[in-house]
Design a protein around this motif. Sequence first.
Motif, mmCIF file in Angstrom:
data_model
loop_
_atom_site.group_PDB
_atom_site.id
_atom_site.type_symbol
_atom_site.label_atom_id
_atom_site.label_comp_id
_atom_site.label_asym_id
_atom_site.label_seq_id
_atom_site.Cartn_x
_atom_site.Cartn_y
_atom_site.Cartn_z
ATOM 1 N N THR A 63 0.846 -1.195 0.000
ATOM 2 C CA THR A 63 0.000 0.000 0.000
ATOM 3 C C THR A 63 0.882 1.246 0.000
ATOM 4 O O THR A 63 2.046 1.203 0.385
ATOM 5 N N ILE A 64 0.293 2.368 -0.413
ATOM 6 C CA ILE A 64 1.032 3.625 -0.548
ATOM 7 C C ILE A 64 0.553 4.580 0.538
ATOM 8 O O ILE A 64 -0.630 4.646 0.846
ATOM 9 N N GLY A 65 1.468 5.352 1.097
ATOM 10 C CA GLY A 65 1.091 6.317 2.126
ATOM 11 C C GLY A 65 0.476 7.569 1.535
ATOM 12 O O GLY A 65 0.070 7.624 0.373
ATOM 13 N N SER A 66 0.404 8.612 2.352
ATOM 14 C CA SER A 66 -0.093 9.900 1.874
ATOM 15 C C SER A 66 1.099 10.833 1.698
ATOM 16 O O SER A 66 2.226 10.391 1.485
ATOM 17 N N GLY A 67 0.853 12.141 1.774
ATOM 18 C CA GLY A 67 1.956 13.095 1.622
ATOM 19 C C GLY A 67 2.578 12.995 0.247
ATOM 20 O O GLY A 67 1.890 13.025 -0.775
ATOM 21 N N ASN A 68 3.907 12.847 0.203
ATOM 22 C CA ASN A 68 4.612 12.842 -1.080
ATOM 23 C C ASN A 68 4.844 11.443 -1.630
ATOM 24 O O ASN A 68 5.704 11.238 -2.480
ATOM 25 N N HIS A 69 4.083 10.463 -1.162
ATOM 26 C CA HIS A 69 4.228 9.095 -1.659
ATOM 27 C C HIS A 69 3.378 8.909 -2.917
ATOM 28 O O HIS A 69 2.258 9.397 -2.988
ATOM 29 N N TYR A 70 3.912 8.151 -3.875
ATOM 30 C CA TYR A 70 3.247 8.130 -5.175
ATOM 31 C C TYR A 70 3.558 6.878 -5.978
ATOM 32 O O TYR A 70 4.477 6.121 -5.665
ATOM 33 N N VAL A 71 2.752 6.705 -7.042
ATOM 34 C CA VAL A 71 3.036 5.768 -8.131
ATOM 35 C C VAL A 71 2.976 6.581 -9.414
ATOM 36 O O VAL A 71 1.941 7.168 -9.732
ATOM 37 N N ASP A 72 4.094 6.655 -10.141
ATOM 38 C CA ASP A 72 4.165 7.445 -11.370
ATOM 39 C C ASP A 72 4.506 6.563 -12.559
ATOM 40 O O ASP A 72 5.185 5.537 -12.417
ATOM 41 N N TRP A 82 8.789 3.675 -17.765
ATOM 42 C CA TRP A 82 9.304 3.388 -16.426
ATOM 43 C C TRP A 82 8.187 3.564 -15.410
ATOM 44 O O TRP A 82 7.340 4.448 -15.550
ATOM 45 N N ILE A 83 8.193 2.719 -14.394
ATOM 46 C CA ILE A 83 7.294 2.854 -13.239
ATOM 47 C C ILE A 83 8.123 3.426 -12.095
ATOM 48 O O ILE A 83 9.173 2.877 -11.749
ATOM 49 N N GLY A 84 7.684 4.513 -11.505
ATOM 50 C CA GLY A 84 8.398 5.101 -10.369
ATOM 51 C C GLY A 84 7.524 5.101 -9.130
ATOM 52 O O GLY A 84 6.360 5.536 -9.194
ATOM 53 N N VAL A 85 8.041 4.591 -8.023
ATOM 54 C CA VAL A 85 7.272 4.595 -6.773
ATOM 55 C C VAL A 85 8.110 5.194 -5.651
ATOM 56 O O VAL A 85 9.340 5.125 -5.667
ATOM 57 N N HIS A 86 7.437 5.786 -4.701
ATOM 58 C CA HIS A 86 8.103 6.369 -3.536
ATOM 59 C C HIS A 86 7.223 6.144 -2.312
ATOM 60 O O HIS A 86 6.153 6.732 -2.192
ATOM 61 N N PHE A 87 7.643 5.243 -1.440
ATOM 62 C CA PHE A 87 7.030 5.047 -0.123
ATOM 63 C C PHE A 87 7.928 4.125 0.672
ATOM 64 O O PHE A 87 8.862 3.526 0.132
ATOM 65 N N GLY A 88 7.674 4.008 1.956
ATOM 66 C CA GLY A 88 8.583 3.260 2.808
ATOM 67 C C GLY A 88 7.936 2.108 3.548
ATOM 68 O O GLY A 88 7.164 1.336 2.970
ATOM 69 N N SER A 89 8.221 2.027 4.851
ATOM 70 C CA SER A 89 7.811 0.852 5.631
ATOM 71 C C SER A 89 6.457 1.027 6.312
ATOM 72 O O SER A 89 6.099 0.265 7.202
ATOM 73 N N ARG A 90 5.714 2.076 5.878
ATOM 74 C CA ARG A 90 4.309 2.244 6.255
ATOM 75 C C ARG A 90 4.103 2.291 7.774
ATOM 76 O O ARG A 90 4.998 2.674 8.521
ATOM 77 N N GLY A 91 2.934 1.863 8.248
ATOM 78 C CA GLY A 91 2.646 1.912 9.676
ATOM 79 C C GLY A 91 3.543 1.014 10.502
ATOM 80 O O GLY A 91 3.763 1.263 11.685
ATOM 81 N N PHE A 92 4.078 -0.030 9.859
ATOM 82 C CA PHE A 92 5.001 -0.919 10.558
ATOM 83 C C PHE A 92 6.263 -0.161 10.975
ATOM 84 O O PHE A 92 6.705 -0.231 12.124
ATOM 85 N N GLY A 304 1.699 9.744 -16.163
ATOM 86 C CA GLY A 304 0.612 9.517 -15.209
ATOM 87 C C GLY A 304 1.126 9.581 -13.784
ATOM 88 O O GLY A 304 2.235 9.117 -13.510
ATOM 89 N N VAL A 305 0.329 10.175 -12.896
ATOM 90 C CA VAL A 305 0.715 10.326 -11.488
ATOM 91 C C VAL A 305 -0.474 9.961 -10.609
ATOM 92 O O VAL A 305 -1.597 10.426 -10.839
ATOM 93 N N ALA A 306 -0.225 9.130 -9.587
ATOM 94 C CA ALA A 306 -1.264 8.778 -8.620
ATOM 95 C C ALA A 306 -0.725 8.983 -7.207
ATOM 96 O O ALA A 306 0.365 8.500 -6.880
ATOM 97 N N MET A 307 -1.501 9.715 -6.384
ATOM 98 C CA MET A 307 -1.129 9.998 -4.998
ATOM 99 C C MET A 307 -2.388 9.963 -4.150
ATOM 100 O O MET A 307 -3.501 9.984 -4.669
ATOM 101 N N ALA A 308 -2.215 9.947 -2.838
ATOM 102 C CA ALA A 308 -3.366 10.016 -1.938
ATOM 103 C C ALA A 308 -4.135 11.307 -2.204
ATOM 104 O O ALA A 308 -3.552 12.335 -2.575
#
Length: 318
Positions: A63-72, A82-92, A304-308
């Motif tokens: 899953t992807i977080g909010s803020g500056n986290h994305y799937v591009d 190219w697929i670009g993603v930016h997010f980390g270790s989430r709630g864990f 294409g850009v997808a974010m919260a």
Amino acid sequence: MPGSELRSRIVPIMDEIWNTVSFGVGRRNAVNVEHEILERDYPGWDLEATSPLKRKAASQLGTIGSGNHYVDLFTDEQDRVWIGVHFGSRGFGHGVATWFLKAAGAKDGMEVEPCVLSASSDLGEQYIRAMTLAGAYAYAGRDWVCDHVATLLGAPIMESVHNHHNFAWREEHDGQQYWVVRKGATPAFPGQKGFVGGTMAESAVILEGVDSEESKQALYSTVHGAGRVMGRREATGVTDRKTGVVKRPAKITREMLNESVTAAKVELRGAGVDESPHCYKRLNEVLTAHSNTVRILHTLTPVGVAMAGANEFDPYKD
């Protein structure tokens, strides 16, 4: 996959990404993801800090977080996708950090003394194990999302560029051993590739580290993004929820964001004005300042850009 095919199908593709990937704080994955990171004997799950979080970690993997986290989705100079993603270790990851801060007796707040643990202490050794697990978990999530999006595109993955930021590495520099903590930065050793995002309406890059005196001084590190020039509340403004009184007017409007995205011919899903291109530095200027430490391999143009979404509540935003 050629960029021409992506551009011709970009609307339904972005709809599929938006409808099958979860964006936002506390989100669960609609798919039951099976991954070795979740196996009982995977190193790190036996800790007091991590074991209670395993069920949450399993539900949030991919899953992807909010803020500056994305799937591009991007195209490069050869019109490859190219697929670009930016997010980390989430709630864990957040839960792990919270547990250790409490266990170490740290004070809460921005302007407080830092909490320092000895790496050789029992708590320090536990933290290293937990951090390593959280890093592997972040990798697993990003890999799952990229694999999922590639499946939606109907295209095989030909190359993968993957690394961390906000992580600590044990490294040797000038014959000395260090813990190198890269906050908002990624490793960029000579020949090591990295992905650096720009804004939703501007180019990102694939780069690699080069050897130089500046690189040595930076402990072979580089940026992980363009960097902000405007705080989130500065962009959105502040309004009293009870009275409706505007305490601080917004500097960025939805119209401003939409104009930037439309001009760049980007198909956008979600995002709030606090992620508008107006809130960020220009990535080309940032990279020019770092030109002695990195070499740009590919320039990626967003399609294409997808974010919260803008209404996504995030208690951790500034």
